[in-house]
Design a protein around this motif. Structure first.
Motif, PDB file in Angstrom:
ATOM      1  N   ARG A 611     -15.347  20.270  46.356  1.00 53.93           N
ATOM      2  CA  ARG A 611     -14.722  20.608  47.848  1.00 53.93           C
ATOM      3  C   ARG A 611     -14.785  21.945  48.326  1.00 53.93           C
ATOM      4  N   LYS A 612     -14.564  22.823  47.333  1.00 57.44           N
ATOM      5  CA  LYS A 612     -14.711  24.391  47.671  1.00 57.44           C
ATOM      6  C   LYS A 612     -16.261  24.618  48.237  1.00 57.44           C
ATOM      7  N   CYS A 613     -17.200  23.891  47.325  1.00 58.49           N
ATOM      8  CA  CYS A 613     -18.453  24.374  47.570  1.00 58.49           C
ATOM      9  C   CYS A 613     -19.103  23.799  48.980  1.00 58.49           C
ATOM     10  N   LEU A 614     -18.159  22.569  49.381  1.00 53.22           N
ATOM     11  CA  LEU A 614     -18.581  22.087  50.820  1.00 53.22           C
ATOM     12  C   LEU A 614     -18.065  22.948  51.765  1.00 53.22           C
ATOM     13  N   ILE A 615     -16.871  23.692  51.594  1.00 51.96           N
ATOM     14  CA  ILE A 615     -16.525  24.566  52.531  1.00 51.96           C
ATOM     15  C   ILE A 615     -17.328  25.687  52.663  1.00 51.96           C
ATOM     16  N   ASN A 621     -16.430  23.492  60.320  1.00 50.76           N
ATOM     17  CA  ASN A 621     -16.225  22.095  60.598  1.00 50.76           C
ATOM     18  C   ASN A 621     -14.690  21.661  59.779  1.00 50.76           C
ATOM     19  N   VAL A 622     -13.897  22.284  60.623  1.00 50.46           N
ATOM     20  CA  VAL A 622     -12.511  21.780  59.752  1.00 50.46           C
ATOM     21  C   VAL A 622     -11.824  21.473  61.050  1.00 50.46           C
ATOM     22  N   ALA A 623     -10.722  20.198  60.783  1.00 50.16           N
ATOM     23  CA  ALA A 623     -10.052  19.767  61.813  1.00 50.16           C
ATOM     24  C   ALA A 623      -8.486  19.935  61.072  1.00 50.16           C
ATOM     25  N   GLU A 624      -7.565  20.129  62.290  1.00 56.37           N
ATOM     26  CA  GLU A 624      -6.340  20.037  61.651  1.00 56.37           C
ATOM     27  C   GLU A 624      -5.406  19.060  62.334  1.00 56.37           C
ATOM     28  N   LEU A 679      -7.506  26.932  49.885  1.00 53.61           N
ATOM     29  CA  LEU A 679      -9.011  26.832  49.450  1.00 53.61           C
ATOM     30  C   LEU A 679      -9.789  27.290  50.597  1.00 53.61           C
ATOM     31  N   LEU A 680      -9.469  26.893  51.893  1.00 56.96           N
ATOM     32  CA  LEU A 680     -10.259  27.513  52.964  1.00 56.96           C
ATOM     33  C   LEU A 680     -10.201  29.016  53.048  1.00 56.96           C
ATOM     34  N   ASN A 681      -9.162  29.549  52.968  1.00 58.72           N
ATOM     35  CA  ASN A 681      -8.956  31.027  52.756  1.00 58.72           C
ATOM     36  C   ASN A 681      -9.826  31.677  51.615  1.00 58.72           C
ATOM     37  N   GLU A 682      -9.721  30.932  50.709  1.00 56.74           N
ATOM     38  CA  GLU A 682     -10.429  31.500  49.476  1.00 56.74           C
ATOM     39  C   GLU A 682     -11.989  31.423  49.556  1.00 56.74           C
ATOM     40  N   VAL A 683     -12.296  30.326  50.115  1.00 61.52           N
ATOM     41  CA  VAL A 683     -13.998  30.276  50.123  1.00 61.52           C
ATOM     42  C   VAL A 683     -14.465  30.980  51.651  1.00 61.52           C
ATOM     43  N   ALA A 684     -13.742  30.790  52.477  1.00 64.15           N
ATOM     44  CA  ALA A 684     -14.282  31.313  53.752  1.00 64.15           C
ATOM     45  C   ALA A 684     -13.139  32.449  54.319  1.00 64.15           C
TER      46      ALA A 684
END
Ligand code: CDP
Ligand code: MG
Length: 697
Positions: A611-615, A621-624, A679-684
């Motif tokens: 999942r990290k890799c997908l980010i 492409n993230v929805a909240e 995760l989002l903040n870590e990867v991007a």
């Protein structure tokens, strides 16, 4: 959603013998061709009136009689002469007159361009495959021999191949390896009026290759642009005032009937019209233009059930890109006497494929098309209204063999409100992929010789996306980074290429290869309409609480463990063919990984890494979650919902990453994975510094 509604709503035809009738009124009679008059006065018209010299084709063989019956056959000598004389030629001829199947054979038989390959591009895979098979049959050779085809992930050509039918995207990719396209002596850009994004880019690439080959005294390149209809002046001007040839087709009168009142539900109206024709109309097959696979399968199901009540047999045949080839052949088979067939098709039957026997056309007035949203930078598949030109093309399909009727399930006023022409895809799609490939060719899209130049905003949006993905050094210089060069090697959307390349960092290349391969093909789940509940029950064991991407991974692992794959797939309602296709795609992608020194590592059970890799490629492409099942896209603030086919449909996680947006009655996101802010903040980190999470509607 229209297709879902179809499947769930009670069938109106089972109880009632006669469905509610859509009232039509006649507004155009004896439609021949809107431009017939104009065409006859055009210079360069080749007439098939028999006054020409008899064609000198002596080669005996299979199906030759059928070839000779085509209107194009009578003008063969003149056509060959014009191709010989002109480096660039524009050929316009009624759909079905024989352009795609015959012109390449004429060139081959007359030994024009004999030192190389003749390429024939098609915007649609299904057309490239079907038409090359037809030509192979006409030439009485096995497919892949003299005649072959190349589509993404499938190459059916050999050293012997001289006539190569291919998607426009594949020829574009070949240009990345050799911008002069030296393999080819003739390039036919077919279906030019469709203005698909790749055909538009090829116009510029092929034009340049032709010029460079002439300048450097290399073997000349002939270019033929073909279409059923087009804005001739625009095309001819772009191709340095190229000569235009008009081929005469056979077109019988078609009566056009419009709905008397606006229809609320075009699917219901198409259904009513099918049975109105079937119960009352004289013999002849029906062609219905619908929008996509789900909708077509839904309608097919209803028609089949309702047809059981009818005295006369009604054969229901779907026609769309993802269907098995054997089934497609049934569409072309003649209908037995006392039967009628109804073909439920996407716009592939509009100008690419001609089906014999059609006397009735039903035009839903809708089409599924890729639409770019400049504010999101995303393309979405959207059901939208056709253009008037498309509607006329559909109408023409009813008059191929005899006089016919076209039912438009919309009013005359609604027709008049439709746009005259379809906007070229290049003006309405995400340009990131095209831009990346052009940069790889050493061409800056801002300076590219487009027939219609995309807007500054669209070009800027593509540059910004490539910068965010790390493919270019800066938005100003637009110089490719080494990551960018690697990304261009993969025949994938830049986001997916980035994910594949990042998988090296997260040690999950094996898993990502599987997911990307499965996302590149059609659904692996069979959702049988008769046993929907049972199918869902069987699918549950593959479901992952992490989302659809990991679910796909589970399916693929299970598939590989099945002893008897075909049988076990059937028992589990999995699409065996699509899984086999995906494993083939996976092999090809694995090869490109190896060439790019990406080791095939596996993260085992640690799917968080996946999942990290997908980010890494899908951070845009993230929805909240907002409220009441509603989501908002972080990038564009567009409102969406989770598509009912997702395993997360009922979970409603706070943050989700998605692979695509589809738009039917409203916008849905599909192919999802659960993510969280950490995760989002870590990867991007850079992206999420700019795009703050925690937005409220
Ligand atoms: O390209 P164009 O629309 O001018 O015609 P084509 O695709 O070359 O098709 C010529 C003719 O071949 C059509 O009239 C079709 O009826 C026939 N055809 C067929 O019967 N079966 C196929 N699989 C393909 C073409
Ligand atoms: Mg054609």
């Amino acid at each position: 959603m229209a297709d879902m509604k179809m499947m769930n709503s009670p069938n109106p035809f089972i109880k009632k013998k006669r469905p509610a009738v859509v009232n039509f009124h006649q507004n155009v009679s004896d439609f021949i061709s809107p431009k017939k008059q104009k065409r006859e006065n055009m210079p360069g018209l080749i007439s098939a009136d028999g006054s020409q010299q008899k064609p000198n084709l002596v080669r005996p063989g299979f199906m030759q009689d059928e070839r000779k019956k085509l209107p194009i056959f009578a003008v063969r000598p003149r056509l060959v002469e014009e191709i010989q004389k002109n480096d660039t030629l524009i050929v316009i001829g009624e759909t079905g007159c024989g352009k795609t199947t015959q012109i390449p054979q004429f060139i081959h038989e007359s030994k024009l361009g004999k030192d190389g390959i003749i390429a024939i591009t098609q915007p649609r895979r299904v057309a490239a495959v079907s038409l090359s098979k037809r030509v192979a049959k006409e030439m009485n050779v096995p497919i892949g021999d003299t005649v072959g085809y190349t589509i993404r992930f499938e190459d059916v050509t050999t050293e012997k191949t001289k006539l190569k039918y291919m998607t426009d995207g594949m020829l574009f990719r070949e240009a990345l390896l050799d911008e002069l396209l030296m393999k080819y002596t003739v390039i036919i850009l077919d279906e030019a009026h469709e203005r698909s994004i790749n055909t538009d880019v090829l116009f510029g690439i092929v034009k340049k290759a032709q010029r460079l080959r002439a300048e450097n005294a290399k073997s000349p390149l002939k270019v033929i642009i073909m279409s059923a209809t087009m804005d001739v002046d625009h095309f001819s001007k772009y191709f340095n005032n190229a000569k235009v040839l008009y081929l005469e087709g056979r077109q019988y009168p078609v009566t056009v009937l419009n709905a008397k009142q606006p229809q609320n539900d075009y699917i219901q109206s198409c259904l009513s019209t099918i049975f109105q024709i079937h119960l009352d109309g004289p013999p002849g097959d029906i062609l219905v233009f619908l929008t996509g696979q789900d909708e077509i399968e839904g309608v097919a199901h209803t028609v089949r059930l309702a047809a059981k009540e009818c005295k006369q047999t009604l054969r229901t045949l779907p026609l769309y890109s993802a269907m098995p080839m054997q089934m497609m052949e049934n569409v072309f088979r003649p209908t037995p006497p006392n039967e009628r067939k109804v073909i439920l098709s996407t716009n592939v039957a509009e100008t690419s494929l001609t089906i014999p026997g059609i006397k009735y056309v039903i035009d839903s007035g809708h089409v599924k098309a890729r639409v770019y949203q400049p504010n999101t930078g995303l393309d979405l598949l959207k059901v939208q209204k056709v253009s008037q030109e498309q509607s006329w093309q559909r109408t023409g399909r009813a008059g191929r063999e005899s006089a016919g009727t076209c039912y438009r399930v919309f009013t005359k006023e609604q027709f008049n409100e439709l746009p005259k022409f379809t906007t070229p895809e290049i003006l309405r799609c995400n340009l990131a992929s095209v831009m990346l490939q052009l940069l790889h060719l050493g061409v800056d899209a801002y300076d590219f010789d487009f027939m219609d130049k995309p807007s500054q905003e669209a070009l800027d949006a593509a540059v910004s996306q490539l910068k965010m993905l790390g493919a270019i050094e800066s938005q100003e210089t637009r110089k490719l980074t080494s990551l960018g060069s690697k990304m261009a090697q993969f025949p994938l959307d830049p986001r997916l290429s980035k994910i594949l390349i990042s998988s090296k960092t997260y040690n999950c290349t094996e898993e990502i290869l599987t997911i990307v391969a499965l996302l590149s093909g059609e659904s692996v789940f069979l959702n049988s309409l008769n046993n929907r509940e049972e199918a869902t029950e069987r699918h549950k064991k593959f479901f992952s609480s992490e989302g659809d991407h990991i679910t796909l991974l589970n399916v693929y692992h299970a598939f590989n463990s099945f002893k008897t794959q075909k049988k076990t797939c059937a028992e589990n309602y999995l699409n065996y063919r699509n899984l086999v296709f995906a494993s083939d795609v996976r092999k090809q992608l694995a090869q490109i990984c190896e060439q790019n020194k990406i080791p095939l590592s596996s993260c085992g059970q640690n799917t968080e890494l996946v999942r990290k890799c997908l980010i890494s490629g899908y951070f845009m492409n993230v929805a909240e979650l907002q409220r009441e099942k509603k989501y908002i896209l972080v990038e564009s603030k567009q409102r969406v919902r989770i598509h009912p086919s997702s395993v997360l449909h009922r979970t409603l996680p706070h943050y989700i990453l998605f692979s695509e947006v589809v738009h039917t009655s409203q916008a849905y996101i599909r192919q999802l994975s659960i993510v969280d802010p950490e995760l989002l903040n870590e990867v991007a980190p850079n992206y999420f510094r700019q795009h703050r999470l925690g937005t409220k509607d």
